[in-house]
Design a protein around this motif. Sequence first.
Motif, PDB file in Angstrom:
ATOM      1  N   SER A 207       0.821  -1.213   0.000  1.00  0.00           N
ATOM      2  CA  SER A 207       0.000   0.000   0.000  1.00  0.00           C
ATOM      3  C   SER A 207       0.853   1.260   0.000  1.00  0.00           C
ATOM      4  O   SER A 207       0.454   2.282  -0.558  1.00  0.00           O
ATOM      5  N   ALA A 208       2.026   1.176   0.640  1.00  0.00           N
ATOM      6  CA  ALA A 208       2.912   2.345   0.698  1.00  0.00           C
ATOM      7  C   ALA A 208       3.658   2.573  -0.605  1.00  0.00           C
ATOM      8  O   ALA A 208       4.297   3.622  -0.777  1.00  0.00           O
ATOM      9  N   GLY A 209       3.617   1.602  -1.513  1.00  0.00           N
ATOM     10  CA  GLY A 209       4.301   1.758  -2.796  1.00  0.00           C
ATOM     11  C   GLY A 209       5.720   1.252  -2.811  1.00  0.00           C
ATOM     12  O   GLY A 209       6.507   1.642  -3.686  1.00  0.00           O
ATOM     13  N   VAL A 210       6.079   0.383  -1.872  1.00  0.00           N
ATOM     14  CA  VAL A 210       7.425  -0.202  -1.873  1.00  0.00           C
ATOM     15  C   VAL A 210       7.514  -1.177  -3.038  1.00  0.00           C
ATOM     16  O   VAL A 210       6.828  -2.204  -3.061  1.00  0.00           O
ATOM     17  N   ASN A 211       8.361  -0.872  -3.993  1.00  0.00           N
ATOM     18  CA  ASN A 211       8.434  -1.637  -5.239  1.00  0.00           C
ATOM     19  C   ASN A 211       9.674  -2.524  -5.243  1.00  0.00           C
ATOM     20  O   ASN A 211      10.575  -2.370  -6.055  1.00  0.00           O
ATOM     21  N   LYS A 212       9.723  -3.452  -4.312  1.00  0.00           N
ATOM     22  CA  LYS A 212      10.829  -4.393  -4.225  1.00  0.00           C
ATOM     23  C   LYS A 212      10.261  -5.789  -4.007  1.00  0.00           C
ATOM     24  O   LYS A 212       9.189  -5.950  -3.408  1.00  0.00           O
ATOM     25  N   LYS A 213      10.980  -6.783  -4.479  1.00  0.00           N
ATOM     26  CA  LYS A 213      10.532  -8.145  -4.238  1.00  0.00           C
ATOM     27  C   LYS A 213      10.640  -8.454  -2.750  1.00  0.00           C
ATOM     28  O   LYS A 213      11.603  -8.071  -2.081  1.00  0.00           O
ATOM     29  N   ILE A 214       9.647  -9.160  -2.236  1.00  0.00           N
ATOM     30  CA  ILE A 214       9.597  -9.501  -0.811  1.00  0.00           C
ATOM     31  C   ILE A 214       9.666 -11.016  -0.681  1.00  0.00           C
ATOM     32  O   ILE A 214       8.857 -11.741  -1.268  1.00  0.00           O
ATOM     33  N   LEU A 215      10.649 -11.477   0.075  1.00  0.00           N
ATOM     34  CA  LEU A 215      10.808 -12.902   0.328  1.00  0.00           C
ATOM     35  C   LEU A 215      10.326 -13.223   1.737  1.00  0.00           C
ATOM     36  O   LEU A 215      10.820 -12.656   2.713  1.00  0.00           O
ATOM     37  N   LEU A 216       9.355 -14.123   1.839  1.00  0.00           N
ATOM     38  CA  LEU A 216       8.914 -14.627   3.133  1.00  0.00           C
ATOM     39  C   LEU A 216       9.661 -15.918   3.407  1.00  0.00           C
ATOM     40  O   LEU A 216       9.561 -16.875   2.628  1.00  0.00           O
ATOM     41  N   ILE A 217      10.400 -15.955   4.508  1.00  0.00           N
ATOM     42  CA  ILE A 217      11.189 -17.138   4.828  1.00  0.00           C
ATOM     43  C   ILE A 217      10.716 -17.722   6.153  1.00  0.00           C
ATOM     44  O   ILE A 217      10.709 -17.045   7.182  1.00  0.00           O
ATOM     45  N   SER A 218      10.293 -18.984   6.114  1.00  0.00           N
ATOM     46  CA  SER A 218       9.964 -19.717   7.336  1.00  0.00           C
ATOM     47  C   SER A 218      10.362 -21.171   7.122  1.00  0.00           C
ATOM     48  O   SER A 218      10.530 -21.622   5.987  1.00  0.00           O
ATOM     49  N   ARG A 219      10.518 -21.897   8.194  1.00  0.00           N
ATOM     50  CA  ARG A 219      11.061 -23.256   8.088  1.00  0.00           C
ATOM     51  C   ARG A 219      10.223 -24.160   7.211  1.00  0.00           C
ATOM     52  O   ARG A 219      10.744 -24.978   6.462  1.00  0.00           O
ATOM     53  N   ARG A 220       8.919 -24.032   7.294  1.00  0.00           N
ATOM     54  CA  ARG A 220       8.040 -24.918   6.516  1.00  0.00           C
ATOM     55  C   ARG A 220       7.360 -24.212   5.350  1.00  0.00           C
ATOM     56  O   ARG A 220       6.718 -24.870   4.533  1.00  0.00           O
ATOM     57  N   GLY A 221       7.468 -22.915   5.270  1.00  0.00           N
ATOM     58  CA  GLY A 221       6.857 -22.184   4.171  1.00  0.00           C
ATOM     59  C   GLY A 221       5.345 -22.230   4.179  1.00  0.00           C
ATOM     60  O   GLY A 221       4.702 -22.074   3.133  1.00  0.00           O
ATOM     61  N   LEU A 222       4.750 -22.424   5.354  1.00  0.00           N
ATOM     62  CA  LEU A 222       3.294 -22.482   5.462  1.00  0.00           C
ATOM     63  C   LEU A 222       2.721 -21.083   5.601  1.00  0.00           C
ATOM     64  O   LEU A 222       3.298 -20.222   6.276  1.00  0.00           O
ATOM     65  N   VAL A 223       1.582 -20.853   4.977  1.00  0.00           N
ATOM     66  CA  VAL A 223       0.908 -19.554   5.077  1.00  0.00           C
ATOM     67  C   VAL A 223      -0.526 -19.785   5.545  1.00  0.00           C
ATOM     68  O   VAL A 223      -1.074 -20.882   5.410  1.00  0.00           O
ATOM     69  N   PRO A 224      -1.160 -18.762   6.120  1.00  0.00           N
ATOM     70  CA  PRO A 224      -2.524 -18.928   6.621  1.00  0.00           C
ATOM     71  C   PRO A 224      -3.498 -19.303   5.513  1.00  0.00           C
ATOM     72  O   PRO A 224      -3.388 -18.833   4.381  1.00  0.00           O
ATOM     73  N   GLN A 225      -4.457 -20.136   5.862  1.00  0.00           N
ATOM     74  CA  GLN A 225      -5.548 -20.477   4.962  1.00  0.00           C
ATOM     75  C   GLN A 225      -6.564 -19.335   4.938  1.00  0.00           C
ATOM     76  O   GLN A 225      -6.480 -18.378   5.710  1.00  0.00           O
TER      77      GLN A 225
END
Length: 455
Positions: A207-225
């Motif tokens: 929303s702020a306009g940050v135009n960079k790739k964002i990497l989410l790193i977690s051990r299992r790579g699980l995201v909320p349903q």
Amino acid sequence: MKKIAIIGAGFSGLLTAIQLVKQSQGSQIHISLIDQNPYPGRGLAYGTRDDNLLLNVPAGNMSAFPDDTQHFVEYCQEIDPAFHEGTFVSRRIYGDYLEDLLAKAKKEFGSSFEIICANVLAVKRIGNERFSVKTALGHSLVFDRVVLALGHFESRNPFPQKQLDTDSNVFLTKKDIPNLCQNAHQQSLVVIGSGLTAIDLIFQLSSAGVNKKILLISRRGLVPQSHRVNPKVPARQMSDILAEVPSTVRAFLRAIRFEISRRQNSGGNWRDVINELRPHIPEIWSRLPFDERRRFLTKVLPYWDTHRHRLAPIAYKRFISLIESGLVEVLAARLESVQPIASGWRLQIKKRGQEIVEEIDAIGMFNCTGPNSDIHQIRDPLIQQLVNDGMICADQLRIGISTTSNYQTLGKEGQEVKDLFYIGPMLKASYWEAIAVPELRVHAAKLAMEILDRL
């Protein structure tokens, strides 16, 4: 007149104060709601003014009062009649709702209800009956009862290197977002963690306009349903299903999976089972012996969280669209090390199931690994003082604060600390399911009753 201090003016503290007003019925009490935040009630969760950030629970389950489940829905319908029980409204609106409740409570209680904007540094016992509350302003206030309504504390340092102290500006905060918009470097941003907090941050960056790739790193790579569209109010009692289940994590999971399969075979939805299970979680948790609780935390918790803590459907679609556009990538990986470089940080990671070490250069990192619930590792001066003085203690698993069934804290020897109470997310030590509105509103009502019964 008995003086009651409530330290912390987030949801738990605010609702405890409101319940004291509601239940007092002429009792001679004076309530002091103390918090360093100048906007009591909003806390971290509802302090945003961004209407793109939605509640993760439908309006029908967000009433502040367990005995009036339509209270919040009716408030929303005064704003827009189109709102209904299944609407996922903005967090700003919920913050406004809490502020409205506070204003009405202050009006009803008058001068016997005060709000003190201050940071509490210590709570000390005076004799056997009273407490001294010391603030950063140098004041020492005296109370007969003290409620610790302390919310979440900042995440632990997720890196194995002890020299990377979280106080050394390793991690960016939301205050850094405007500067990121101006930064010309093309390296990625790294977000450590992939739960609800991480996704909230991604939405704020987008929303702020940050135009960079964002990497989410977690051990299992699980995201909320995602929540289902038009979620239903839980209709079936699960007690008959759970009554005969042996007190092991494996047995409970087997029973839950069987019920989900049965529902889906008849056109049902797994989300309904999780929703209906929720009121029974404290009983299940109490039945599990220590080793089984630990097994749940080490083996099951990440998978439970991704199904239990879900996103509003529109928020989930927004998140998936960011992934599909390439602006966001989720990595299942273990962090091996991090080193400073001229343009930011160099991370070494091992992707899940691989032994090859890969390097990622990042312009900055955000720590979204979840709140720290181990009071022995929390640096807050008040928590440290209470631990050192033996006025609170951690549970065996160090996931919260040990309390009695009437919310009194337990000291380091396991004794009750008279007239010192705790309410908030660290009740999960006793109840596990104790971090969200549907549970905390019940605890607030019960706590107020306990305090008033002791006057």
